[in-house]
Design a protein around this motif. Structure first.
Motif, PDB file in Angstrom:
ATOM      1  N   SER A 133       0.428 -29.575  76.891  1.00  0.00           N
ATOM      2  CA  SER A 133       0.388 -31.026  76.748  1.00  0.00           C
ATOM      3  C   SER A 133       0.980 -31.489  75.430  1.00  0.00           C
ATOM      4  O   SER A 133       1.266 -32.677  75.262  1.00  0.00           O
ATOM      5  CB  SER A 133      -1.067 -31.510  76.868  1.00  0.00           C
ATOM      6  N   HIS A 169      -0.273 -37.492  75.723  1.00  0.00           N
ATOM      7  CA  HIS A 169      -1.170 -36.346  75.869  1.00  0.00           C
ATOM      8  C   HIS A 169      -2.256 -36.716  76.876  1.00  0.00           C
ATOM      9  O   HIS A 169      -3.286 -37.288  76.517  1.00  0.00           O
ATOM     10  CB  HIS A 169      -1.779 -35.960  74.529  1.00  0.00           C
ATOM     11  N   VAL A 171      -4.402 -35.437  80.517  1.00  0.00           N
ATOM     12  CA  VAL A 171      -4.785 -34.338  81.409  1.00  0.00           C
ATOM     13  C   VAL A 171      -5.764 -34.877  82.444  1.00  0.00           C
ATOM     14  O   VAL A 171      -6.644 -35.687  82.123  1.00  0.00           O
ATOM     15  CB  VAL A 171      -5.451 -33.181  80.622  1.00  0.00           C
TER      16      VAL A 171
END
Length: 303
Positions: A133, A169, A171
């Motif tokens: 990431s 970034h 997730v």
């Protein structure tokens, strides 16, 4: 009530730290030099400026903010007041706190951990996702959402909003292989990290999934990430991690956002008042429970 949710989250943090202290795989930890850290501003009553609804924002750390050297020494008395501390960057502000992984430690940390409770591959797999990431080694900030296959259309809108807002970034912790594949195909900058964890009873509805969130955060805190945990039913209009102007104050180890629209509703005080109050004569019959109505009728009967 919202206040109960905040209390449960803080209890979770204390339980997590106790669990980490007893872990068979000890975490690397150094002593925090809190006495030399400048104080951070209080955020107890400051509303968030983020667009949409963020269920909770968690940063790795304990339950205290570092105190300044002057405060630690009990400074005070006469004389000119000390000059205000210089403005800190988001990364510097984040490091004022007491994180599980200190600023001088290698990030991501504890990557040799392979406990099954941390998901498939353990912390080694989490570290690999962090590296992929491109999480900044100084700020260590990552946006995380939890999802399963029941809400893939909503998840697509969420990931598109993340992309358009310029969040770098991001997730999604996926709870099944179908969701993992969906994120890999349509996530753009958002990465998938599969962690198959089932709620007690096996439910996969929204409430069952929400109950897993704090447990799913533990591996990310162990490796040193500062996590902004987001619901999937959120549309981001700007990058929440941007520094100019800052949207996150980064002055607390744990912060949470409610759906309240005022100080009273944000803290849940109005819910406590409603729960404790009895209907008055002006409230009318509509606000009375069946038992209250029966008791009132019995009391009105002549002896």
């Amino acid at each position: 009530m919202y206040s109960d949710s905040i209390e449960r989250m803080l209890r979770f943090e204390m339980a997590m730290r106790t669990s980490l202290a007893r872990s068979s795989t000890p975490l690397r930890r150094t002593v925090s030099q809190t006495a030399a850290s400048p104080p951070g501003p209080s955020s107890s009553s400051r509303p968030s400026q983020l667009a949409g609804k963020i269920s909770s924002a968690c940063t790795s750390g304990s339950s205290r903010i570092a105190a300044s050297a002057g405060e630690a020494a009990g400074g005070g008395g006469g004389g000119a007041p000390p000059p205000p501390p210089p403005a800190a960057s988001p990364a510097e502000a984040a490091m004022r706190l007491d994180p599980l992984v200190q600023a001088e430690e290698i990030f991501p940390a504890n990557c040799d951990g392979r406990d099954e409770e941390d998901g498939p591959g353990g912390l080694a797999a989490v570290c690999e996702t962090v590296r992929r990431s491109g999480v900044d080694e100084r700020a260590r900030e990552v946006l995380i959402a939890i999802s399963n296959r029941n809400i893939l259309s909503m998840l697509s809108l969420y990931m598109e909003g993340v992309r358009r807002a310029g969040v770098r970034h991001s997730v999604v912790v996926t709870l099944d292989s179908a969701t993992t594949k969906h994120v890999q195909q349509h996530g753009g900058v958002t990465l998938a990290h599969e962690h198959v964890l089932r709620a007690k009873g096996g439910g996969t509805d929204g409430h069952s999934t929400s109950g897993l969130k704090f447990r799913l955060l533990v591996p990310w805190l162990k490796v040193g990430c500062n996590v902004l945990l987001s619901d999937v039913d959120v549309v981001y209009l700007r990058d929440p991690f941007q520094s100019s102007p800052p949207l996150l104050h980064r002055d607390s180890d744990v912060e949470a956002m409610t759906d309240g629209w005022s100080d009273e509703t944000a803290y849940g005080w109005h819910m406590a008042l409603l729960a404790a109050s009895e209907p008055s004569a002006d409230d009318g019959e509509a606000l009375r429970t069946p038992q209250q109505a029966a008791d009132a009728a019995a009391a009105a009967q002549p002896p």
